[in-house]
Write a protein that holds these residues in place. Sequence first.
Motif, PDB file in Angstrom:
ATOM      1  N   ALA A  64       8.310   3.412 -13.408  1.00  0.00           N
ATOM      2  CA  ALA A  64       7.609   2.161 -13.102  1.00  0.00           C
ATOM      3  C   ALA A  64       8.233   1.411 -11.931  1.00  0.00           C
ATOM      4  O   ALA A  64       7.652   0.467 -11.426  1.00  0.00           O
ATOM      5  CB  ALA A  64       7.581   1.263 -14.332  1.00  0.00           C
ATOM      6  N   GLY A  65       9.415   1.824 -11.487  1.00  0.00           N
ATOM      7  CA  GLY A  65      10.075   1.076 -10.430  1.00  0.00           C
ATOM      8  C   GLY A  65      10.209   1.802  -9.110  1.00  0.00           C
ATOM      9  O   GLY A  65      10.891   1.322  -8.202  1.00  0.00           O
ATOM     10  N   THR A  66       9.571   2.958  -8.962  1.00  0.00           N
ATOM     11  CA  THR A  66       9.781   3.788  -7.778  1.00  0.00           C
ATOM     12  C   THR A  66       8.660   3.660  -6.750  1.00  0.00           C
ATOM     13  O   THR A  66       7.482   3.814  -7.082  1.00  0.00           O
ATOM     14  CB  THR A  66       9.927   5.273  -8.183  1.00  0.00           C
ATOM     15  N   TYR A  67       9.045   3.384  -5.508  1.00  0.00           N
ATOM     16  CA  TYR A  67       8.109   3.408  -4.391  1.00  0.00           C
ATOM     17  C   TYR A  67       8.157   4.805  -3.773  1.00  0.00           C
ATOM     18  O   TYR A  67       9.243   5.366  -3.598  1.00  0.00           O
ATOM     19  CB  TYR A  67       8.490   2.359  -3.341  1.00  0.00           C
ATOM     20  N   THR A  68       7.009   5.363  -3.458  1.00  0.00           N
ATOM     21  CA  THR A  68       6.944   6.751  -3.007  1.00  0.00           C
ATOM     22  C   THR A  68       6.235   6.877  -1.664  1.00  0.00           C
ATOM     23  O   THR A  68       5.113   6.383  -1.500  1.00  0.00           O
ATOM     24  CB  THR A  68       6.201   7.622  -4.040  1.00  0.00           C
ATOM     25  N   TYR A  69       6.919   7.532  -0.727  1.00  0.00           N
ATOM     26  CA  TYR A  69       6.269   7.947   0.518  1.00  0.00           C
ATOM     27  C   TYR A  69       5.726   9.348   0.278  1.00  0.00           C
ATOM     28  O   TYR A  69       6.498  10.288   0.077  1.00  0.00           O
ATOM     29  CB  TYR A  69       7.258   7.947   1.683  1.00  0.00           C
ATOM     30  N   LEU A  70       4.423   9.473   0.273  1.00  0.00           N
ATOM     31  CA  LEU A  70       3.752  10.732  -0.063  1.00  0.00           C
ATOM     32  C   LEU A  70       3.168  11.359   1.197  1.00  0.00           C
ATOM     33  O   LEU A  70       2.441  10.707   1.953  1.00  0.00           O
ATOM     34  CB  LEU A  70       2.638  10.469  -1.080  1.00  0.00           C
ATOM     35  N   PHE A  71       3.499  12.637   1.398  1.00  0.00           N
ATOM     36  CA  PHE A  71       3.022  13.343   2.585  1.00  0.00           C
ATOM     37  C   PHE A  71       2.548  14.732   2.199  1.00  0.00           C
ATOM     38  O   PHE A  71       3.273  15.484   1.551  1.00  0.00           O
ATOM     39  CB  PHE A  71       4.145  13.443   3.622  1.00  0.00           C
ATOM     40  N   PHE A 169       1.501   8.210   3.165  1.00  0.00           N
ATOM     41  CA  PHE A 169       1.054   7.169   2.242  1.00  0.00           C
ATOM     42  C   PHE A 169       2.259   6.559   1.532  1.00  0.00           C
ATOM     43  O   PHE A 169       3.087   7.287   0.979  1.00  0.00           O
ATOM     44  CB  PHE A 169       0.093   7.763   1.201  1.00  0.00           C
ATOM     45  N   LEU A 170       2.334   5.237   1.551  1.00  0.00           N
ATOM     46  CA  LEU A 170       3.343   4.533   0.774  1.00  0.00           C
ATOM     47  C   LEU A 170       2.667   4.044  -0.502  1.00  0.00           C
ATOM     48  O   LEU A 170       1.731   3.238  -0.451  1.00  0.00           O
ATOM     49  CB  LEU A 170       3.928   3.350   1.561  1.00  0.00           C
ATOM     50  N   LEU A 171       3.141   4.550  -1.631  1.00  0.00           N
ATOM     51  CA  LEU A 171       2.562   4.190  -2.925  1.00  0.00           C
ATOM     52  C   LEU A 171       3.497   3.252  -3.661  1.00  0.00           C
ATOM     53  O   LEU A 171       4.720   3.452  -3.664  1.00  0.00           O
ATOM     54  CB  LEU A 171       2.319   5.450  -3.770  1.00  0.00           C
ATOM     55  N   ASP A 172       2.938   2.254  -4.307  1.00  0.00           N
ATOM     56  CA  ASP A 172       3.764   1.331  -5.073  1.00  0.00           C
ATOM     57  C   ASP A 172       4.139   1.964  -6.419  1.00  0.00           C
ATOM     58  O   ASP A 172       3.687   3.076  -6.723  1.00  0.00           O
ATOM     59  CB  ASP A 172       3.066  -0.031  -5.226  1.00  0.00           C
TER      60      ASP A 172
END
Length: 203
Positions: A64-71, A169-172
């Motif tokens: 629940a606390g991780t920000y993810t840069y998705l490619f 994509f930066l995902l919350d």
Amino acid sequence: MKLRKIVIASVLILLALSLMPILMLINQWASDTEAYGITGNDGQQIHFRWQDVNQQVHQYPASAGTYTYLFLGFLSCSEICPIRIEQLDQLEQRIQQDASINKAEVQFMFVTIDPDNDTLAVRQAVIDARSKRFVSASLSESDLHQLELRLSDNINRQLATINHVGNLFLLDPYGKIARIYTAKQLSTSKMLIDLNHIISTQH
């Protein structure tokens, strides 16, 4: 009466001139907080199952606390992917040096769109070995197709050479798209400002 109007006009002009530097500073501050990437606005959560290099299956989002840069990409790519991976490497270094967010939960997830050639060993060497923040993922054919559609990433795997847009994509922490960075948006400094702003507004 005419003299009075001239005096009032002169005072207003001087007042405007004195306020100009302040207005310029306010404008500069405002522009610094503007989003660098494209702001996601549909509010829908992205979720999928993925397999890591140890063949363990995970659910995204997991923490629940991780920000993810998705490619989404492929490691035999000679154009977009090497540049994007290097950009993420530089961004991680900037995050580590930034005292305000270096403790934040941030991960960089590479999703292969060519799982037949992006073997476990290749993914481990090129992506996962970089740091604990980097993970590479493979998805089932159906899950990958659904993710491509969800991201509108325009990937064509029917050609001799895979063709893709290469958006980042930066995902919350809830799996919602916070920012989309096109292949032309490569400024790690501006991306860091975006990340700082997003984290500060969500806490």
